[in-house]
Design a protein around this motif. Sequence first.
Motif, PDB file in Angstrom:
ATOM      1  N   LYS A   1      32.722  24.743  21.868  1.00  0.00           N
ATOM      2  CA  LYS A   1      33.728  25.724  22.276  1.00  0.00           C
ATOM      3  C   LYS A   1      33.121  27.107  22.432  1.00  0.00           C
ATOM      4  O   LYS A   1      33.396  27.821  23.404  1.00  0.00           O
ATOM      5  N   GLN A   2      32.294  27.494  21.477  1.00  0.00           N
ATOM      6  CA  GLN A   2      31.675  28.822  21.526  1.00  0.00           C
ATOM      7  C   GLN A   2      30.840  28.986  22.790  1.00  0.00           C
ATOM      8  O   GLN A   2      30.882  30.041  23.445  1.00  0.00           O
ATOM      9  N   GLN A   3      30.079  27.949  23.138  1.00  0.00           N
ATOM     10  CA  GLN A   3      29.246  28.017  24.327  1.00  0.00           C
ATOM     11  C   GLN A   3      30.083  28.120  25.599  1.00  0.00           C
ATOM     12  O   GLN A   3      29.793  28.923  26.490  1.00  0.00           O
ATOM     13  N   LEU A   4      31.124  27.314  25.687  1.00  0.00           N
ATOM     14  CA  LEU A   4      31.955  27.311  26.893  1.00  0.00           C
ATOM     15  C   LEU A   4      32.794  28.578  27.006  1.00  0.00           C
ATOM     16  O   LEU A   4      33.009  29.091  28.105  1.00  0.00           O
ATOM     17  N   LEU A   5      33.277  29.094  25.901  1.00  0.00           N
ATOM     18  CA  LEU A   5      34.072  30.313  25.929  1.00  0.00           C
ATOM     19  C   LEU A   5      33.238  31.538  26.287  1.00  0.00           C
ATOM     20  O   LEU A   5      33.767  32.547  26.757  1.00  0.00           O
ATOM     21  N   ALA A   6      31.933  31.444  26.092  1.00  0.00           N
ATOM     22  CA  ALA A   6      31.053  32.567  26.419  1.00  0.00           C
ATOM     23  C   ALA A   6      30.804  32.692  27.910  1.00  0.00           C
ATOM     24  O   ALA A   6      30.293  33.701  28.385  1.00  0.00           O
ATOM     25  N   ASN A   7      31.178  31.649  28.665  1.00  0.00           N
ATOM     26  CA  ASN A   7      30.973  31.635  30.121  1.00  0.00           C
ATOM     27  C   ASN A   7      32.317  31.825  30.813  1.00  0.00           C
ATOM     28  O   ASN A   7      33.226  31.019  30.644  1.00  0.00           O
ATOM     29  N   GLN A   8      32.442  32.885  31.595  1.00  0.00           N
ATOM     30  CA  GLN A   8      33.710  33.206  32.239  1.00  0.00           C
ATOM     31  C   GLN A   8      34.216  32.087  33.138  1.00  0.00           C
ATOM     32  O   GLN A   8      35.418  31.858  33.243  1.00  0.00           O
ATOM     33  N   SER A   9      33.305  31.348  33.769  1.00  0.00           N
ATOM     34  CA  SER A   9      33.721  30.308  34.713  1.00  0.00           C
ATOM     35  C   SER A   9      34.240  29.061  34.011  1.00  0.00           C
ATOM     36  O   SER A   9      34.946  28.262  34.619  1.00  0.00           O
TER      37      SER A   9
ATOM     38  N   ALA B   1      35.464  29.247  30.545  1.00  0.00           N
ATOM     39  CA  ALA B   1      36.377  29.611  29.451  1.00  0.00           C
ATOM     40  C   ALA B   1      37.829  29.324  29.805  1.00  0.00           C
ATOM     41  O   ALA B   1      38.620  28.909  28.953  1.00  0.00           O
ATOM     42  N   GLY B   2      38.193  29.533  31.070  1.00  0.00           N
ATOM     43  CA  GLY B   2      39.585  29.362  31.472  1.00  0.00           C
ATOM     44  C   GLY B   2      40.099  27.950  31.327  1.00  0.00           C
ATOM     45  O   GLY B   2      41.309  27.736  31.222  1.00  0.00           O
ATOM     46  N   GLY B   3      39.198  26.956  31.316  1.00  0.00           N
ATOM     47  CA  GLY B   3      39.621  25.578  31.175  1.00  0.00           C
ATOM     48  C   GLY B   3      39.928  25.180  29.746  1.00  0.00           C
ATOM     49  O   GLY B   3      40.405  24.073  29.511  1.00  0.00           O
ATOM     50  N   LEU B   4      39.658  26.078  28.803  1.00  0.00           N
ATOM     51  CA  LEU B   4      39.825  25.737  27.394  1.00  0.00           C
ATOM     52  C   LEU B   4      41.105  26.272  26.779  1.00  0.00           C
ATOM     53  O   LEU B   4      41.511  25.816  25.715  1.00  0.00           O
ATOM     54  N   ARG B   5      41.725  27.273  27.431  1.00  0.00           N
ATOM     55  CA  ARG B   5      42.874  27.900  26.777  1.00  0.00           C
ATOM     56  C   ARG B   5      43.816  28.520  27.796  1.00  0.00           C
ATOM     57  O   ARG B   5      43.461  28.704  28.971  1.00  0.00           O
ATOM     58  N   THR B   6      45.001  28.852  27.331  1.00  0.00           N
ATOM     59  CA  THR B   6      45.883  29.726  28.100  1.00  0.00           C
ATOM     60  C   THR B   6      45.260  31.114  28.102  1.00  0.00           C
ATOM     61  O   THR B   6      44.951  31.674  27.049  1.00  0.00           O
ATOM     62  N   THR B   7      45.037  31.655  29.293  1.00  0.00           N
ATOM     63  CA  THR B   7      44.316  32.920  29.413  1.00  0.00           C
ATOM     64  C   THR B   7      45.267  34.102  29.533  1.00  0.00           C
ATOM     65  O   THR B   7      46.393  33.961  30.018  1.00  0.00           O
ATOM     66  N   THR B   8      44.788  35.261  29.114  1.00  0.00           N
ATOM     67  CA  THR B   8      45.557  36.492  29.134  1.00  0.00           C
ATOM     68  C   THR B   8      44.802  37.530  29.949  1.00  0.00           C
ATOM     69  O   THR B   8      43.646  37.842  29.631  1.00  0.00           O
ATOM     70  N   ALA B   9      45.427  38.062  30.998  1.00  0.00           N
ATOM     71  CA  ALA B   9      44.766  39.059  31.844  1.00  0.00           C
ATOM     72  C   ALA B   9      45.719  40.211  32.117  1.00  0.00           C
ATOM     73  O   ALA B   9      46.795  40.019  32.692  1.00  0.00           O
ATOM     74  N   VAL B  10      45.329  41.412  31.719  1.00  0.00           N
ATOM     75  CA  VAL B  10      46.095  42.622  32.045  1.00  0.00           C
ATOM     76  C   VAL B  10      45.702  43.050  33.446  1.00  0.00           C
ATOM     77  O   VAL B  10      44.520  43.244  33.736  1.00  0.00           O
ATOM     78  N   THR B  11      46.691  43.186  34.335  1.00  0.00           N
ATOM     79  CA  THR B  11      46.363  43.399  35.747  1.00  0.00           C
ATOM     80  C   THR B  11      46.917  44.684  36.356  1.00  0.00           C
ATOM     81  O   THR B  11      46.329  45.220  37.281  1.00  0.00           O
ATOM     82  N   MET B  12      48.052  45.180  35.893  1.00  0.00           N
ATOM     83  CA  MET B  12      48.674  46.343  36.527  1.00  0.00           C
ATOM     84  C   MET B  12      49.234  47.270  35.445  1.00  0.00           C
ATOM     85  O   MET B  12      49.846  46.811  34.493  1.00  0.00           O
ATOM     86  N   MET B  13      49.020  48.593  35.641  1.00  0.00           N
ATOM     87  CA  MET B  13      49.539  49.571  34.689  1.00  0.00           C
ATOM     88  C   MET B  13      50.208  50.714  35.443  1.00  0.00           C
ATOM     89  O   MET B  13      49.802  51.074  36.548  1.00  0.00           O
ATOM     90  N   LYS B  14      51.240  51.292  34.823  1.00  0.00           N
ATOM     91  CA  LYS B  14      51.955  52.385  35.467  1.00  0.00           C
ATOM     92  C   LYS B  14      52.464  53.355  34.409  1.00  0.00           C
ATOM     93  O   LYS B  14      52.995  52.943  33.371  1.00  0.00           O
ATOM     94  N   GLY B  15      52.279  54.656  34.667  1.00  0.00           N
ATOM     95  CA  GLY B  15      52.782  55.694  33.769  1.00  0.00           C
ATOM     96  C   GLY B  15      53.587  56.715  34.547  1.00  0.00           C
ATOM     97  O   GLY B  15      54.464  56.365  35.322  1.00  0.00           O
ATOM     98  N   SER B  16      53.259  57.974  34.363  1.00  0.00           N
ATOM     99  CA  SER B  16      53.991  59.026  35.075  1.00  0.00           C
ATOM    100  C   SER B  16      53.331  59.321  36.418  1.00  0.00           C
ATOM    101  O   SER B  16      52.258  58.793  36.735  1.00  0.00           O
ATOM    102  N   SER B  17      53.975  60.179  37.183  1.00  0.00           N
ATOM    103  CA  SER B  17      53.486  60.502  38.523  1.00  0.00           C
ATOM    104  C   SER B  17      52.559  61.709  38.546  1.00  0.00           C
ATOM    105  O   SER B  17      52.007  62.047  39.583  1.00  0.00           O
ATOM    106  N   LYS B  18      52.365  62.378  37.380  1.00  0.00           N
ATOM    107  CA  LYS B  18      51.539  63.580  37.347  1.00  0.00           C
ATOM    108  C   LYS B  18      50.862  63.700  35.980  1.00  0.00           C
ATOM    109  O   LYS B  18      51.403  63.246  34.967  1.00  0.00           O
ATOM    110  N   SER B  19      49.708  64.317  35.969  1.00  0.00           N
ATOM    111  CA  SER B  19      48.900  64.337  34.755  1.00  0.00           C
ATOM    112  C   SER B  19      49.548  65.073  33.600  1.00  0.00           C
ATOM    113  O   SER B  19      49.250  64.792  32.436  1.00  0.00           O
ATOM    114  N   ASN B  20      50.455  66.027  33.858  1.00  0.00           N
ATOM    115  CA  ASN B  20      51.050  66.791  32.759  1.00  0.00           C
ATOM    116  C   ASN B  20      52.517  66.424  32.504  1.00  0.00           C
ATOM    117  O   ASN B  20      53.260  67.186  31.898  1.00  0.00           O
TER     118      ASN B  20
END
Length: 494
Positions: free
Chosen positions: A319-327, A329-348
């Motif tokens: 498991k450790q060996q396979l999880l260390a390889n991105q290609s 790792a996805g076959g071993l578990r349910t994966t979690t990926a943060v893809t989009m973020m949104k905050g305010s429209s101006k820096s202040n």
Amino acid sequence: MKKVIGLLVLAVIGIFLLATYRANTMYPDQQYYPQQHSNRVAVDQDKVVSNFSKAIQIATISHDYPAPVLAEPFLAFHQHLQASFPIVHAVASREIINNYSLVYKFQGTDTSLKPALFMGHMDVVPVDQDTADKWTHEAFAGVVDDNQIWGRGALDDKATVMALMEAMELSLASGKPPKRTVYFAFGHDEEIGGSQGAKKVAEYFQQLGVNFEFVLDEGGAILKGYIKTVSQPVGIIGIAEKGFINIRLIAERPGGHSSMPPENTGPGILAQAIVKLENNKFPATLRYTNTTFDAIGSYADFYTRFAMANQWLLAPVVKQQLLANQSTAGGLRTTTAVTMMKGSSKSNILPTKASVVVNLRILPGETWKTVLADVERIVDDKRVTYEVFMNNDPSPVSSIESDGYKWIAQTIREFEPETLVAPYLVMGGTDSKYFYPLTDSVYRFLMIKLTPDIRKTVHGIDERIKIVDYVQGIQYFHELLRKVSFDNEAPSPS
């Protein structure tokens, strides 16, 4: 004391001998060995490349809901198919489903045979405007250069649609009708889940009462270095696919000026949630890796076979060996990926509503509801609310003993005798997930060779396909259609 040490030594030797025996006997050769190479149908390369180039030039882009479908490109694509494949359109009956998806029926002469369904999708993902100028050739120009066809959709998935149509055009040109009824189904919104395309097509077939011998969609390919200790290329056929869920995590806080911030802003609260999710991964299992390795394990080196055959002892190391390889790792578990973020429209400006989207790819055995509950448990913050959009449970797992799987596997090895064939779990989603009510044999494969640099271009920059691979894809489909439907003397695969 000496007796104890002696017994321990004997035990270690016994365990080693047992483990070695398992490594040498657990993985018999499961590959199909063709007696001869498949006959390759003659293909007019200039013509098929020109047809494909024009298909790429039609920007059939899918945008996330609730953005509307842009009708003009899809209707133009329909017209391109009609103009490029006159024999297909003269022989087949064609249905347009939900305005844009297409179903072609090629009636067979033997109605006692269950029909076969071949699938692809016409839509493509957008090109990120921030990276558009990084493409070697403009993404929707369909440029032919360096013995490759460049552009969005060259791999995902206009290669399937166009290769299928070219193969069927060649099959019908002989004037010989199919024995088994064959359907083609091309969805228009696979890239955003297929709910308005393939799902409606599946409902259409259900209303007709159609049941399929097998279904073949995109999803697998020929990979070099798929398992590092196996030197041969591996043709991976998808026998199941992960589910998915998009969860929007939302933190609402009083707004105001950034000079007077609260202890935690909305983005700060969500940042804590992200860290919790990335630090608390879903559990890993070797179940689906084992399914793949069973088929090709006899070709791996001794050390790999030793570890895989003795997971009772070495599973944590594997498991450790396979999880260390991105290609892998996805076959071993349910994966979690943060893809989009949104905050305010101006820096202040302090955001009154901050959000982050987390995309999770769900392993069979779980559901989107159980995954949502796990996310809420891991985050464990009442300041965060959850909004689900686009979700689907994992698919069932199809048999590798069916005629459909055997036809696909045999034809791969007839074209590429040095290539091994193995079942695998598809990490992404395909339109075929909607068709399990119509058959228990659903597979995913396209006859192309994906090197690591080419794989990165799918949904990325410089998507392209080698002309030689595209031509072979046409010839592969032609031969598969011959086995399945056009050869009246062809027996069931052994």
